[in-house]
Design a protein around this motif. Structure first.
Motif, PDB file in Angstrom:
ATOM      1  N   VAL C  75       0.833  -1.203   0.000  1.00  0.00           N
ATOM      2  CA  VAL C  75       0.000   0.000   0.000  1.00  0.00           C
ATOM      3  C   VAL C  75       0.870   1.256   0.000  1.00  0.00           C
ATOM      4  N   ARG C  79       0.614   3.643  -3.136  1.00  0.00           N
ATOM      5  CA  ARG C  79       0.086   4.977  -2.817  1.00  0.00           C
ATOM      6  C   ARG C  79       1.088   6.057  -3.227  1.00  0.00           C
ATOM      7  N   PRO C 104      -5.868  -1.745   0.154  1.00  0.00           N
ATOM      8  CA  PRO C 104      -5.556  -0.744  -0.881  1.00  0.00           C
ATOM      9  C   PRO C 104      -6.716   0.219  -1.126  1.00  0.00           C
ATOM     10  N   GLY C 108      -6.029   2.980   1.340  1.00  0.00           N
ATOM     11  CA  GLY C 108      -5.260   3.704   0.347  1.00  0.00           C
ATOM     12  C   GLY C 108      -6.111   4.490  -0.633  1.00  0.00           C
TER      13      GLY C 108
END
Lengths: 353, 353, 353, 353
Positions: C75, C79, C104, C108
């Motif tokens: 992540v 990101r 995610p 995220g």
């Protein structure tokens, strides 16, 4: 300086039902709701009346939350149905997955568990492919099944199909969300009340579309099972979907649903699509690719013809490699529009021969 | 069934400038932009013309993104200005902090670095209190200074004050965001062009308010320094702020900004607040608590009088413990409205004697 | 009170490579890095040395950010590679999609554009199915292609296949992320350096796995192209992946990568899977379902035999309806473990005859 | 290659309690929990025993969720306590507000309603300043009061003060979160059990610190009122705070809490701070600025002296303009360390004379 019209009001196309404008009865409602002061943010008499208009269609228990647009309605509804770690099962072709820029994930933090479908419609079997991992923290927890009626592919769920999905989902402990941006078209096509495809079939929360039915703007999150959604008023505000001058969204919906305007508009759009489907079915080289159930016709034709045609009447190419195009009818599409377009199709196809 | 007016168009109040309706010239623009088909989502002639209307005020480099509402404009603008780990310095009393339900944090993932102010206005010194921790990953990284003009407290930044803030912020490597929900009121009060309080003063991105100036709905994110914002079109879509029938937001803004409607409306609202401030200043027991610079009067009066008065003319209590109330004027407030209200204030205060 | 061992250290299983413990050389490194004070949060000599150890494998330009776990590494890396509106193309079977609880998306805000694959591996053609909609705000914007090597299905990308994907992705304007939780196993299997499957093949950012290779805890985000990731230090902190006593994560990685421990551990795990694959291949009724390329064997056997077997040696059922199980070997799996397990398989299969 | 020690184990400082290493009893527990296979992700015997060890302190109803770090513990706990639109009242100086890089907002989407405090401690009156706007969607809805004990300023809440806050919060419909990164220090200072400052006082959820008490890594989210938190296991996973080799976090906590190690370590750190506070109190030119209640001393001294001193013993400047520094003691700080540092303070102050 005086504001002046900048476009040709006779211009038509088959690109989208939101390329159309506003129905005159809707504009009149806005004008009537105007003047003087009314409380903002939904504490006004029109927002109250709008709720009643919805309840006349969707049942006495329906809670109604007007919002700005369809993406907003879907994200607000789904977000209010799911805890932060819960996920949404939907068709791979669903609008929430393909056409909202990622808003459910980016803004809502919602995981979509997508599943390929033959025609845009989920079935209990397809749902089972994603309804797994309950209680396992390594898996996003399935919480909602989201269907669209009519679907992005112009297909329709019947009341029985909707009920079968709802019963199956409820049996799995899942709630059902209905993206009803074109629910009016589906109901009109089946000649059933709106409740037959929602409340009576077991749907828990729906997005009800106004913009594509002739409103200036406005959709609604309709909660049919209050236990299926939490904090809608707060979710709506934090999702930036609370209109200050709420009376005007409400007045438009009252104009749409208080009488039969929703049905007249949907019937017109559907009938025009049916007329168009019939008209082009016999044009050599054109193949209508999907059943024409609502207000849209999908067809395959040669790219060169497609390109020439779209210069005369705007429309979208749906699947570039396949040469598939989408022709959509709106509440204001006329028989003349359809006939002129069908004639143009025939001409351009002749030109490719 | 025919849609019918449900409210008394003569009803007035001082609760908010968004309790007012739509200016007739704006409704007329909507009607003129109606009929026929136009591309959706901003690819239409009106959205293009709206951009030109803004550029006439804000300079040739301005990029304009219409959105639905003020919270949307602020969150879209700020989100496009900040990387995910960057933060916004603002007054504790700023609308983004107190009145948007937490949307910047909840939906935008934005940390606000709030600072108490005497009168709603930031200063370079106040900014310095929060502009710390650069390069330290334990600190949210300051990236934007957000000011409101007029502020929530009805105070105004002059062009010089705005420029001083922008120069100070830029010197710190920060960009400046302006919440201009009532920028028209500020410009009208100071008798300066809109650019004097934005473009010419060094503001990078602003929210420009339409709804409180007489639109049905609609605000705009205006990017003055293209280097200060990234991906506005994608942020707007994922923030659910992209209208499908964009031509109608655009037509409203063209009606507002293409001529002097914005100025007429702002001047009227400001003048009515000034008239009200003068009228109540001499009522024994009423104390006007803040300078009346824009379209709002804050006053302290006894709770009992306040309660009686608010039954006759709606308004909000701003600070319950302090007994402070807020009386806001709108583009449609008349001299008669003000005089009737001021008389009511005097009556109710007499009643408390 | 004295802390006492609560488990049987002779217990073995084939459930996961993270059911194994810590390699003794890693524990010794932790002990050596202990005592006295060292700066926290990565400003210590071990974190610096860890960077050097990584650069010896991945090239002088590699930037290394230790994190806690694999989900965190993925992540944080993704990101930092994506603007908020950008999306990640990955296999439907990818760990980020199926096994991270939705982190995610939920944490995220990342949209995953998943594509079904025959064997867990993406190809340029499969990437093309999701690399669409560039510049269209209605579509989440593809930005990253994420591959796993080895994949969740135990398959491996060669250097050539990795390079082909990177070139294709770069040609589309996309960056490439590699989930290398088991990159050591892939490199060991192919007998190539770690860089051959990453730096030299054009990978931009990778997650490098430590926990499954014998660490107590610890993974790393490795940025190979500094232009492909922004603000990793801030993303890591806000993703709650910055360890205060960073020296101990670093010492473990130095122990793993400073010599050949990574390779010894990976070779052992791979060799044991190969041995197991061979041993069960001839057991009647057992079908090895996928090529044994790394440290895992997938097989189909009758559910009853599977159930009995798993009581003796823990392992996971991978695909319940298909009766497919997963047997995973770790750095500490011995030949005796494998032989005892293979014998048990044969016994239990005999029992089903 | 052999891993070699890179630092001087005799190095000491007063920068932070996380600059210290790992207590030998903790390292021994890790070694004992090593070898053989154990289920991952918390399904092992050590994680179970860890729960029991916590329940012996916090009561039979405590639910315990190990996580990686303090920011993770706070965000997981708060996120599980709040619906997406709910907010957290905390001191402006709280670690969650100032020292976590914005993780609560950026990653958790949590709005913090911060309030200035004289000494880092909230009171019922201070809570009331932010506990407003219930039911108003324009306001982030207050849901949790978060206190730290000990606070970032080294101050302590007594059991009575904690109870007063809990009763007040509960009376407002709010739950109470306790950031207990240094709860052991507070309990040791007051000579009360851990429950006296948490369970018995009415705290609903707490973060319990391990790293600063001598662990390698590891904190815990402890839910005392199961009704106050939802879905912790899912929140922990999506927050990337679930360790695969959970047995090792658990063994460390069992070593810390199973006997009196937590108390010995906290007493030592507190006693050393007290000794240091006394030793510098009489140094001319040094002013101890806050009561020394836990394991930290704050003092003001001339910047030049401060700069020289920090080259000999690392520590942080807390408030640059005020010349205030922070000297923190750890579980491994010795009397010799303190005496040597106090002597250095005296020397450097002499040097400024």
């Amino acid at each position: 300086m005086t504001f002046a019209r900048r476009h040709d009001p006779a211009a038509r196309g088959f690109a989208s039902d939101n390329h159309a404008g506003v129905h005159p009865e809707v504009l009149r409602a806005i004008a009537l709701a105007n003047e003087g002061h009314q409380p903002a943010y939904g504490d006004d008499v029109y927002t109250e009346a709008m709720g009643e208009a919805f309840r006349a269609h969707f049942g006495a228990g329906a809670q109604v939350w007007p919002v700005f647009n369809g993406t907003g309605a879907n994200v607000v509804g789904l977000r209010a149905m799911c805890a932060p770690w819960e996920a949404v099962i939907c068709a791979e072709s669903a609008h929430v997955n393909t056409d909202e820029g990622g808003a459910p994930e980016v803004t809502g933090g919602l995981k979509l568990l997508t599943v390929p479908t033959p025609d845009g419609r989920l079935t209990p079997d397809l749902i089972d492919r994603r309804a797994i991992g309950f209680g396992d923290p390594h898996r996003a927890q399935p919480r909602v099944v989201s269907i669209s009626n009519a679907t992005e592919l112009g297909t329709i769920y019947t009341p029985e199909e909707t009920r079968a999905i709802c019963e199956h989902a409820h049996g799995l402990g899942l709630a059902v969300h209905l993206d009803g941006a074109r629910l009016a078209n589906a109901a009109a096509a089946l000649d059933v009340p709106l409740a037959a495809l929602s409340t009576d079939a077991g749907v828990d929360v729906l997005s009800f579309g106004g913009t594509k039915s002739g409103l200036l703007y406005g959709e609604a999150v309709v909660v049919l099972d209050p236990g299926a959604a939490r904090g809608v008023e707060y979710v709506r505000k934090t999702a930036m979907q609370l209109a200050s001058k709420s009376r005007f969204v409400a007045a438009q919906f009252e104009a749409l649903l208080g009488g039969d305007l929703w049905l007249r508009n949907a019937r017109r759009a559907n009938a025009m699509a049916a007329r168009l489907g019939r008209a082009v079915a016999d044009v050599p080289g054109v193949r209508v690719t999907r059943p024409v159930e609502a207000n849209v016709v999908f067809a395959v034709l040669p790219p060169a013809a497609s390109a020439r045609l779209s210069k005369r009447f705007p429309f979208y190419v749906w699947d570039e490699p396949a040469g598939e195009v989408r022709w959509m009818c709106a509440f204001d599409t006329t028989e003349d529009d359809v006939d002129a377009f069908a004639a143009a199709v025939a001409e351009e196809m002749g030109g490719t021969g």
